[in-house]
Design an enzyme around this catalytic site. Structure first.
Site, PDB file in Angstrom:
ATOM      1  CD  GLN C 198      30.510  11.546   8.063  1.00 47.84           C
ATOM      2  OE1 GLN C 198      30.800  10.386   8.345  1.00 47.84           O
ATOM      3  NE2 GLN C 198      30.895  12.114   6.915  1.00 47.84           N
ATOM      4  CB  ALA C 239      37.142   6.623  12.321  1.00 45.68           C
ATOM      5  CG  HIS C 240      33.453   7.957   9.119  1.00 44.12           C
ATOM      6  ND1 HIS C 240      33.100   8.986   8.297  1.00 44.12           N
ATOM      7  CD2 HIS C 240      34.741   7.695   8.840  1.00 44.12           C
ATOM      8  CE1 HIS C 240      34.121   9.324   7.557  1.00 44.12           C
ATOM      9  NE2 HIS C 240      35.135   8.555   7.866  1.00 44.12           N
ATOM     10  CG  ASN C 241      30.875   4.071   7.616  1.00 42.49           C
ATOM     11  OD1 ASN C 241      31.024   5.271   7.432  1.00 42.49           O
ATOM     12  ND2 ASN C 241      29.716   3.479   7.503  1.00 42.49           N
TER      13      ASN C 241
END
Lengths: 340, 340, 340
Positions: C198, C239-241
């Protein structure tokens, strides 16, 4: 820190076919939409195909099929998403962890700590702990007595591992995770909850990733067992004596109650709840926020819940849910009426 | 470490009737299925009765009723599950915690720490804290100013207690739990969230267990109150000014919104959500993953949600959920039609 | 510690109109029901109006409308709830944090730490970190390399910030929160999960509050972005993004899956789940425990789920849910039958 690769170096690394200028300089990974000079992008989903022709990324990882008609620099690979995953490893900032024990760490003299291991500040390593080669224990981690952590595993800061836990090789455990706390076991004696001391442990295979603030409880008698290659996201609760099969994936906010068995290569999407003492066979996928209340013996995709709706419309329907059995009976009665 | 008991010693401890060889050696607890030589098993549920005749466990705890026809060694007890719970205490590894303050702990000089208390490495005890006799504070715990922790309570490593919290006697708090963080209170002034400073505290009774990564917020004005004998699992969120009555049980991943009152001897199964400002009377059980949106005045078992199903079948039904009110109206219209 | 104000001082502070005795002494905030001598209460909701006439609080904050007929001491304010929020700041105990670096903290020599900052015991500040003026880093916090924290932000004890995170000014982050852990990104290569490193980060605006044990993952390529003025409760997974717009509020136990965009001034009630890769426009409210599975383009209130019910009644209806499509078809068939 800047990492620069010639496109041909990445083609070699990925065993990908190179199209275009082999000396193009790649300094970063990026998306097709946001990519620019020095960026390597990838096309792994049809939803993003529309961005391909206009991308300003220096090069793109794509399949042979998608490469047809694309004249820019490209790395052609049978599985662009896998290729992208592999190449991320090259662009990850080098972690500054040098081997050795930080002078502030408290390490019991009976613990086995290879010279290649790295123990951060304020970590506590209790008696009888065994760490494998090149293990990284982040700042402030607590490793309880007699726990074993396999080679090349990394615990990020503030992970808590209770006594007697076993973690395999190449694990990644994120901050705030708690492994081996007591399972939620109590017997009710005349209205009073009597603690059942949890005598089992936690046993985690190789190549497992465990997310931030995820909790995996120790077993009541036997162990709670997480298979190899299992990936677990953040804020997941795995109760005592659960068994998760190899290669399964568990997304954020999932809760699995005690003694439930999840097969191999299952996928539990975010927010799924599994009640206790059930068994999911291999290859079961459960969609987001679904509740599973009994065993599943057939691989496939399973769901529960209701679709979201405008609140006023939802309310009207939700009220009718409470009349569903009545609706059914009234319908059945109508059907029995004679028609002309 | 090995603990060995003669079966007669366990019979004495449990006040159970002994059947068979009083000198049989018991070294471990185990299940009927997995038990072998040296193991004591138990039969507490009809589901496991089929394992009784073939168990290889050295002895079994069972009820008088289940003992009929069983010729092996046995401890006969009116409540085998309670007996099992009691005997787990004997087989729990002795925790290595010796009384005293670890040299690396930071303890404010105004804190009251009895000689019988144990404070682990890297713990922080702020000013005005009062610890009871034989309290164990795990490695890296933070105890904020003026908090009070009663006799024989144990905080596992990495528990955070904000200032002014009160925890009763014999509490067990697992790693990652956060007690007394600010409640989620904000007033909206023209689109901007204005913080309402949380002036209350957290107040926890005696004999409470709190799971890993569970959060219990401090009150806005009055206190958030957890009664005595309450057991709380992992990853539970208890908001400001919630009150939980004595002897209630709250399983993993439950969320209770602000100012809600849960009665005595309630059971909230895993994943339950309670909205704010409602009241559940004593003796309410809510089944897994249910959402409770209004007060409950009658003891009993409550549920919400839909059963899980094969995804394709579920989708068909879920779409019809959005038409339920329409279905009802069409049915009512049909019913009004004259029949022959 | 006791804080005492004359009522007129509070009127000045709030720019409120004073009714009654300007010298009344106020020493505490309280509710209308529980208030007594020395207490200032407030009336901000019709549900509490019945407590007004009999309150024993020394004074009450209320609207001009509610003040009609009330003869006690009062602070008249157009928005009593906002006034109450503002006045809580005056009654909050002064935190004992003095500027300076605790001798036990490990601070890399390349980190920028202003003299006005306060770093608690056992904190770890890695290389290249930049702290703003008057930043407070609680005991045992970990701030990873090259992270930036803006002026007047406060991290309570045991917050983990992974490398490269950016937090704006005046943030409040509660204990156990983990910012910047790896997003849950894996590519499946022949049944094996391959980690996608990531490479993005976490980026948090100004005036953000983040609750206890909340996790916000770093982006896969770009960043995970939390806008300014966003308030986030405990045990929330982002979560991511994900991108959350300015001024949105996210209650406890919410989960937001990867790459989802939440607009400005949205409200997600407790336990809401948003699947990945969807977009909620500005001004969307989602009620408790609802699951949102597709984008929402119109501001408004949205819901899913079913109402709770007595378990036996619920079961009958829940079984019929699994027959809903069949019910619909049978109804449609009946409708097609000729009537007299």
């Amino acid at each position: 820190m800047t990492t620069t690769f010639a496109l041909r170096e990445l083609a070699d690394f990925l065993k990908a076919e190179l199209q275009g200028d082999p000396e193009s300089e790649i300094r970063r990974l990026n998306t097709l939409q946001d990519g620019g000079t020095g960026d390597l992008a990838f096309l792994a989903s049809n939803a993003y195909r529309r961005y391909l022709q206009d991308t300003r990324a220096t090069a793109v990882i794509l399949s042979r099929e998608d490469a047809v008609g694309f004249t820019g620099n490209a790395l052609i690979h049978p599985n662009p998403y896998v290729a992208y995953a592999k190449v991320t490893a090259l662009f990850q900032p080098v972690s500054g962890e040098a081997a050795g024990i930080h002078p502030t760490a408290v390490v019991d003299e009976t613990a086995i700590v290879p010279a290649s291991a790295c123990i951060g500040p304020w970590a506590v390593i209790e008696s009888g702990v065994q760490l494998g080669e090149a293990v990284i224990i982040g700042a402030g981690c607590f490793i309880g007595a007699n726990s074993v952590i396999g080679d090349n595993s990394r615990l990020h800061p503030h992970v808590t591992v209770y006594q007697g836990s076993a973690i395999g090789q190449r694990a990644v455990v994120h901050s705030g995770a708690v492994l081996g706390a007591d399972g939620f076991g109590f017997a009710n004696e005349g209205g009073r909850w009597l603690k059942i001391h949890q005598l089992g442990a936690v046993e985690i295979g190789n190549d497992v990733e465990i997310g931030a603030c995820t909790t995996i409880d120790r077993g009541a008698l036997g162990n709670t067992v997480i298979g190899s290659g299992v990936i677990i996201d953040n804020l997941v609760q795995i109760a005592h004596n659960v068994r998760v099969g190899d290669g399964s994936a568990i997304a954020g906010c999932v809760g699995i109650a005690g003694s439930t068995v999840v097969g191999k290569h299952c996928v539990l999407a975010g927010g799924v709840g599994l009640v206790g003492h059930i068994e999911l066979c291999d290859g079961v996928t459960v969609t987001a926020c679904s509740m599973v209340t009994s065993s599943i013996a057939t691989p496939g995709v399973y769901s529960s819940g209701t679709p979201f709706d405008d609140n006023r419309q939802w309310k009207k329907n939700a009220i009718r849910f409470g009349q569903l059995d009545e609706i059914y009976r009234r319908l059945a009665k109508l059907e029995k009426q004679p028609t002309k």
